[in-house]
Write an enzyme that holds these catalytic residues in place. Structure first.
Site, PDB file in Angstrom:
ATOM      1  CE  LYS A 111      15.218  21.782 -24.656  1.00 43.39           C
ATOM      2  NZ  LYS A 111      15.512  21.072 -25.871  1.00 43.39           N
ATOM      3  CE  LYS A 194       8.453  22.256 -31.326  1.00 46.75           C
ATOM      4  NZ  LYS A 194       9.213  21.076 -31.658  1.00 46.75           N
ATOM      5  CE  LYS A 197       7.881  14.574 -27.042  1.00 48.44           C
ATOM      6  NZ  LYS A 197       9.009  13.872 -27.547  1.00 48.44           N
TER       7      LYS A 197
HETATM    8  P1  ADP Z   1       9.011  17.888 -28.740  1.00 48.17           P
HETATM    9  O1  ADP Z   1       9.000  19.230 -29.369  1.00 48.17           O
HETATM   10  O2  ADP Z   1       7.666  17.407 -28.404  1.00 48.17           O
HETATM   11  O3  ADP Z   1       9.974  17.773 -27.592  1.00 48.17           O
HETATM   12  P2  ADP Z   1      11.028  16.627 -30.250  1.00 48.17           P
HETATM   13  O4  ADP Z   1      11.789  17.906 -30.162  1.00 48.17           O
HETATM   14  O5  ADP Z   1      11.499  15.456 -29.484  1.00 48.17           O
HETATM   15  O6  ADP Z   1       9.534  16.912 -29.866  1.00 48.17           O
HETATM   16  O7  ADP Z   1      10.922  16.262 -31.788  1.00 48.17           O
HETATM   17  C1  ADP Z   1      11.018  14.977 -32.361  1.00 48.17           C
HETATM   18  C2  ADP Z   1      10.797  15.053 -33.857  1.00 48.17           C
HETATM   19  O8  ADP Z   1       9.466  15.485 -34.118  1.00 48.17           O
HETATM   20  C3  ADP Z   1      11.703  16.046 -34.585  1.00 48.17           C
HETATM   21  O9  ADP Z   1      11.999  15.541 -35.878  1.00 48.17           O
HETATM   22  C4  ADP Z   1      10.867  17.276 -34.699  1.00 48.17           C
HETATM   23  O10 ADP Z   1      11.225  18.065 -35.804  1.00 48.17           O
HETATM   24  C5  ADP Z   1       9.488  16.673 -34.882  1.00 48.17           C
HETATM   25  N1  ADP Z   1       8.471  17.571 -34.332  1.00 48.17           N
HETATM   26  C6  ADP Z   1       8.241  17.837 -33.020  1.00 48.17           C
HETATM   27  N2  ADP Z   1       7.213  18.690 -32.868  1.00 48.17           N
HETATM   28  C7  ADP Z   1       6.780  18.975 -34.123  1.00 48.17           C
HETATM   29  C8  ADP Z   1       5.743  19.785 -34.656  1.00 48.17           C
HETATM   30  N3  ADP Z   1       4.916  20.448 -33.862  1.00 48.17           N
HETATM   31  N4  ADP Z   1       5.594  19.843 -36.000  1.00 48.17           N
HETATM   32  C9  ADP Z   1       6.416  19.141 -36.805  1.00 48.17           C
HETATM   33  N5  ADP Z   1       7.402  18.350 -36.387  1.00 48.17           N
HETATM   34  C10 ADP Z   1       7.591  18.262 -35.077  1.00 48.17           C
END
Ligand code: ADP
Ligand code: TRP
Length: 329
Positions: A111, A194, A197
């Site tokens: 970040k 992965k 968002k």
């Molecule tokens: P993003 O990566 O979209 O910002 P977050 O970091 O807010 O998503 O993640 C919210 C939840 O979803 C967490 O528990 C995270 O481990 C899970 N998560 C997010 N992206 C993935 C992914 N591509 N595969 C598996 N779990 C995910």
């Protein structure tokens, strides 16, 4: 009955990664455990500073939680900022969280690199607030995706430190949890990394059929296997990983065989993938519309969740103050 706690930041619509990495596990766990699922809106402030958007996004994630199958009759579903006791636990835990270890976490380094003009203290102490979220309920199991493992390790460190510092066995070390399986990582459609968002490579739970098809059909692939049983490129492997999550075994086997014999047509694979993703999402998409229109239900549910969460929170803070030595005359 185990205590479970987990949350997702309110940064916008939920995608397939959030669903399979976290929420589908929440749904499976809710009947057999005492569950606390929340929307981590305080955490969002470390990167997000548009107040109108913040509010809309909290509501949006709340709706999508419920649409994805979280049942407010069995699980406690709440908004993090409705539990102000968390701030006190966060403050107290901050007193024994050290600069060096916080600076070394991968998510902080990531970040800080992405937003060099906004390396705020909230960003640095993100894992401390996360520990407070978990410890306020004495949760043992924390359903999260693979990317959250390091934050969980930090929570365990804070637990050991707190218990040692005060000579108590008060907090319990939590574990990252995935329902009966390995922690899931859902890849994106852009051939690398992965689904996320901010990566702009995902499928949202609210995407309609046409959007899903369009996104999947334009997913990155390669020029196809050149000889039998050749190794898959990351992009194609990613499509297979999603296929393994949403499709039947027969379908998976069919495409694997086609790949192994070099007969695969990526267009067919994508068509099938889009169809199976749509099948998974369709009922959730419909529910989102239904719940979104029912404001009274949302207000009532959020209030009930907050009340339940605060019962624990008040109690934990009382006990922690006592342990630390904050007492009345
Ligand atoms: P993003 O990566 O979209 O910002 P977050 O970091 O807010 O998503 O993640 C919210 C939840 O979803 C967490 O528990 C995270 O481990 C899970 N998560 C997010 N992206 C993935 C992914 N591509 N595969 C598996 N779990 C995910
Ligand atoms: N850090 C988590 C994420 O980015 C969200 C979160 C905040 C969380 N507090 C938590 C997850 C407590 C589990 C437990 O997804």
């Amino acid at each position: 009955m185990e205590i479970v706690a987990s949350g997702i930041r309110s940064t916008g619509k939920l995608h397939l990664g959030n669903y399979f990495g976290a929420i589908s596990n929440f749904v499976k766990m809710q009947h057999k455990n005492k569950c606390y699922f929340f929307i981590a809106d305080y955490h969002t402030l470390t990167t997000h500073h548009n107040n109108k958007e913040l509010h809309d996004n909290v509501r949006r994630v709340f709706v999508e939680y419920l649409a994805a199958g979280l049942d407010p009759e069995v699980a406690n579903i709440y908004i993090q900022s409705d539990v102000p006791e968390l701030c006190e636990l966060y403050l107290l835990l901050n007193m024994s969280a050290y600069l060096g270890e916080l600076e070394r976490t991968t998510s902080f380094k990531d970040k800080a690199r992405k937003q060099p003009d906004n390396v705020n203290a909230g960003l640095l102490t993100y894992p401390v607030l996360m520990a407070a979220d978990i410890l306020i309920h004495h949760a043992h199991k924390v359903p999260v995706g693979k990317d959250q493992e390091q934050n969980l390790e930090m929570t365990r460190k804070f637990v050991r430190r707190f218990n040692n510092m005060y000579g108590v066995k008060y907090f319990r070390e939590p574990v990252a949890y995935n329902f009966g399986e390995e922690l899931v990582k859902v890849p994106g459609l852009d051939g690398k990394g992965k689904m996320g968002k901010s990566e702009n490579n995902g499928i949202f739970l609210s995407d309609d059929e046409k959007t899903i098809r369009k996104k999947v059909m334009s997913a990155v692939t390669d020029s196809g296997p050149q000889k039998p049983n050749s190794k898959m490129s990351e992009a194609v492997q990613n499509l297979f990983t999603i296929l393994e999550i949403v499709s039947t075994n027969d379908t998976i086997e069919y495409f694997k065989e086609k790949y192994a014999s070099c007969e695969i047509r990526y267009g067919d694979l994508k068509k099938q993938l889009a169809e199976d993703i749509n099948k998974t999402i369709e009922p959730i998409r419909e529910k989102i519309k239904e719940i979104d229109a029912n404001n009274d239900f949302l207000i009532k549910t959020a209030k009930k969740g907050a009340e339940k969460a605060r019962e624990n929170a008040v109690n934990t803070i009382k006990e922690v103050r006592e342990i630390i030595g904050i007492r009345n005359f």
